[in-house]
Design an enzyme around this catalytic site. Structure first.
Site, PDB file in Angstrom:
ATOM      1  N   HIS A   1      30.758  35.022  49.671  1.00 27.25           N
ATOM      2  CA  HIS A   1      31.812  34.678  48.738  1.00 27.25           C
ATOM      3  C   HIS A   1      33.168  34.512  49.413  1.00 27.25           C
ATOM      4  O   HIS A   1      34.210  34.469  48.740  1.00 27.25           O
ATOM      5  CB  HIS A   1      31.913  35.745  47.640  1.00 27.25           C
ATOM      6  CG  HIS A   1      32.315  35.217  46.309  1.00 27.25           C
ATOM      7  ND1 HIS A   1      33.612  35.198  45.869  1.00 27.25           N
ATOM      8  CD2 HIS A   1      31.596  34.662  45.316  1.00 27.25           C
ATOM      9  CE1 HIS A   1      33.679  34.681  44.657  1.00 27.25           C
ATOM     10  NE2 HIS A   1      32.473  34.345  44.295  1.00 27.25           N
TER      11      HIS A   1
ATOM     12  N   ASP B   1      36.794  42.118  39.925  1.00 30.78           N
ATOM     13  CA  ASP B   1      36.481  41.471  38.651  1.00 30.78           C
ATOM     14  C   ASP B   1      35.064  40.898  38.641  1.00 30.78           C
ATOM     15  O   ASP B   1      34.456  40.766  37.586  1.00 30.78           O
ATOM     16  CB  ASP B   1      37.477  40.345  38.366  1.00 30.78           C
ATOM     17  CG  ASP B   1      38.839  40.882  37.940  1.00 30.78           C
ATOM     18  OD1 ASP B   1      38.880  41.970  37.340  1.00 30.78           O
ATOM     19  OD2 ASP B   1      39.849  40.223  38.212  1.00 30.78           O
TER      20      ASP B   1
ATOM     21  N   GLU C   1      45.515  43.999  33.587  1.00 30.92           N
ATOM     22  CA  GLU C   1      45.639  42.743  34.311  1.00 30.92           C
ATOM     23  C   GLU C   1      46.452  41.780  33.456  1.00 30.92           C
ATOM     24  O   GLU C   1      46.842  42.097  32.332  1.00 30.92           O
ATOM     25  CB  GLU C   1      44.273  42.137  34.652  1.00 30.92           C
ATOM     26  CG  GLU C   1      43.554  42.819  35.794  1.00 30.92           C
ATOM     27  CD  GLU C   1      42.400  42.004  36.363  1.00 30.92           C
ATOM     28  OE1 GLU C   1      42.269  40.814  35.992  1.00 30.92           O
ATOM     29  OE2 GLU C   1      41.628  42.545  37.168  1.00 30.92           O
TER      30      GLU C   1
END
Length: 525
Positions: A93, A156, A272
């Site tokens: 990723h 997240d 957030e």
């Protein structure tokens, strides 16, 4: 025997391609656990990453079966006359080729926990879990929930490897309270660039421990991590409120993170925020928070157009305390200055909240919109300059199209350990601003890779000219001088640690911090 023959074949390919003088028979006695592959499909997978911006074809891919096998491979690279590079790859990723390597071996860490070789081992009494470095956080969560426990700090997106996030920091909306993931690690097993398998912690080999945490893979490969746990809540009250005034938005965020030392009943558990410059974004933000049958119209909220800001907060609870959650939320919301008609609430199981981004991923995959270039830019912005950043970037450079979500939320610096390798702004509070855009071949110039990449450059140039001392998170630079500027006062210790734990600069060359040269081994001179 078959494994040794395949290993020899792969190393021979290294020698032919790179021109090494290593005798392949040197590697026969190693008995590397796992499978060293030169298969075209393996090499192709390891040559790409989530960012889709770089390609660096490795010569072989190791599917490890143990930490010892990884150590033997790295030791072979370190002790050989000219050496070869080694990079660990978790879920792939990375954005700018950080887990790639050319003329070397990529270790596919996600394979090492298969077949029960390590997996996750939970200590219910001491509240920690030992996990393989290539384990995905979603699998860690599933393992710990069997004991009613869960890690304290998250990212997240849960389909990331433990070693990958710990090599950066690992941040999400819990960081204001518990710190990043690297602040919640008790112990590590690490394979250094010398091929040494070492256990490290605050008390044991502490220099290596702090170097590796946030160390961008430069000092060692994490093969095991001992993660702190807490009792897992059962449900989450998930709330979104909107602001048209940036100052009110940031003041409320900063007030909420200042409550980190208060009892659980007197603070939120997750804080957030995100920026809305495109009306369609609020209904597409990462998950089906809002019902498609009843979409939210920004124009109906009394906003006067322009940029809006969404505060996203949660309250964790158990079924036994459900009767008090409404009152606790109401008391906290009363002190905030959001648009009155903009309170949106949903309620869901804890696991579903943590895994919310995966649902969005499945939707994007079904539309062919996941495997596209991702020119992401993640910045730590000091609190004192966040209003300037808003004017110059959110209300200036970005225009009215984003091509993806933009996160913005503050964190408390005292939750970060300065002994780690991570660099943050030198202020008590700093913001993450994450521009998580996707490049699409849609015919719209503003969604093209070239346009978004140039816009990222504009943002960095603006910060430089305005004297906003931002620090990149998941940093990417192309020259060592830029890296030196990034690390600032930490550069001398970063360099010293590199020379101590990876003196031949074998590891994580895809970061482009240190250039590996196939010089003779200093240990053999």
């Amino acid at each position: 025997m078959a494994t040794k023959l395949l290993l020899t074949f792969a190393i021979c390919r290294l020698i032919v391609t790179v021109g090494l003088t290593l005798d392949p028979t040197e590697l026969l006695p190693l008995g590397v656990d796992g499978h060293l592959s030169v298969d075209t499909s393996d090499v192709e997978t390891a040559s790409l990453d989530f960012g889709g911006l770089n390609r660096a074809e490795p010569l072989a891919v190791l599917h490890p079966a143990s930490a010892e096998g990884i150590a033997r491979l790295v030791r072979a690279a370190y002790e050989s006359a000219h050496g070869f590079t080694v990079s660990a790859r978790g879920h792939g990723h990375s954005i700018n080729g950080q887990a790639q390597t050319t003329n070397g071996v990529v270790i596919k860490m996600s394979d090492g926990s298969k077949g029960g070789r390590l997996g996750s081992r939970v200590s219910e009494k001491l509240r920690y879990v030992d996990v393989w470095g290539g384990e995905l956080w979603i699998d860690v969560l599933k393992s710990t929930l069997e004991y009613g426990l869960a890690p304290k700090s998250w990212t997240d997106y849960l389909y990331l490897s433990v070693g990958g996030t710990l090599s950066n920091a690992g941040i999400s909306g819990q960081a204001f309270n518990h710190g990043p993931q690297i602040s919640n690690v008790h112990e590590l097993d690490v394979v250094t660039g010398k091929g040494e398998l070492m256990t490290c912690s605050e008390e044991q080999n502490s220099e290596l421990f702090h170097a590796v945490l946030g160390g961008l893979g430069q000092f060692g490969i994490i093969t095991r991590a001992r993660i702190a746990l807490e009792p897992a809540p059962q449900r989450v009250r998930w709330i979104r409120v909107l602001y048209s005034n940036f100052s009110a938005f940031t003041k409320d965020q900063e007030y909420l993170i200042s409550l980190h030392g208060q009892p659980d009943t007197q603070k939120f558990d997750y804080i957030e925020g995100f920026v809305i410059v495109d009306e369609g974004l609020i209904n597409n933000w990462r998950s089906s928070f809002f019902s498609p049958r009843n979409p939210v119209k920004i124009s109906s909220l009394g906003a006067n157009g322009g940029v809006l800001y969404c505060l996203e907060i949660t309250k964790n609870y158990h079924e036994s305390t459900a009767n008090t959650i409404d009152q606790e939320v109401e008391v906290l919301l009363q002190k905030l200055k959001f648009i009155p008609a903009s309170v949106f609430t949903t309620d869901l199981p804890y696991v579903d909240f943590l895994d919310r981004v995966h649902k969005a991923e499945l939707k994007l995959r079904s539309k062919g919109l996941w495997d596209v270039p991702h020119p992401w830019l993640n910045l730590f912005v000091p609190k004192s300059r966040i209003a300037d950043f808003d004017k110059g970037v959110f209300k200036g450079i970005l225009g009215n199209k984003t091509s993806g979500p933009i996160l913005i939320y503050p964190m408390n610096k005292n939750k970060w350990d300065e002994r780690s390798s991570v660099v943050t702004p030198n202020e008590d509070v700093f913001y993450l601003v994450a521009l998580l855009r996707s490049a699409l071949d849609s015919g719209d110039e503003t969604q093209s890779l070239e346009y978004l990449t140039n816009q990222n450059r504009q943002i960095l140039k603006f910060c430089d000219h305005a004297g906003i001392n931002v620090k990149q998170y998941l940093p990417h630079y192309t020259t060592q001088q830029e890296w030196m500027d990034h690390f600032g006062d930490k550069w001398s210790s970063f360099y010293r640690r590199k020379m101590e734990f990876d003196p031949r600069r074998i590891l994580a060359t895809g970061q482009r911090i240190f250039e590996h040269t196939f010089d003779s081994n200093p240990a053999l001179r």
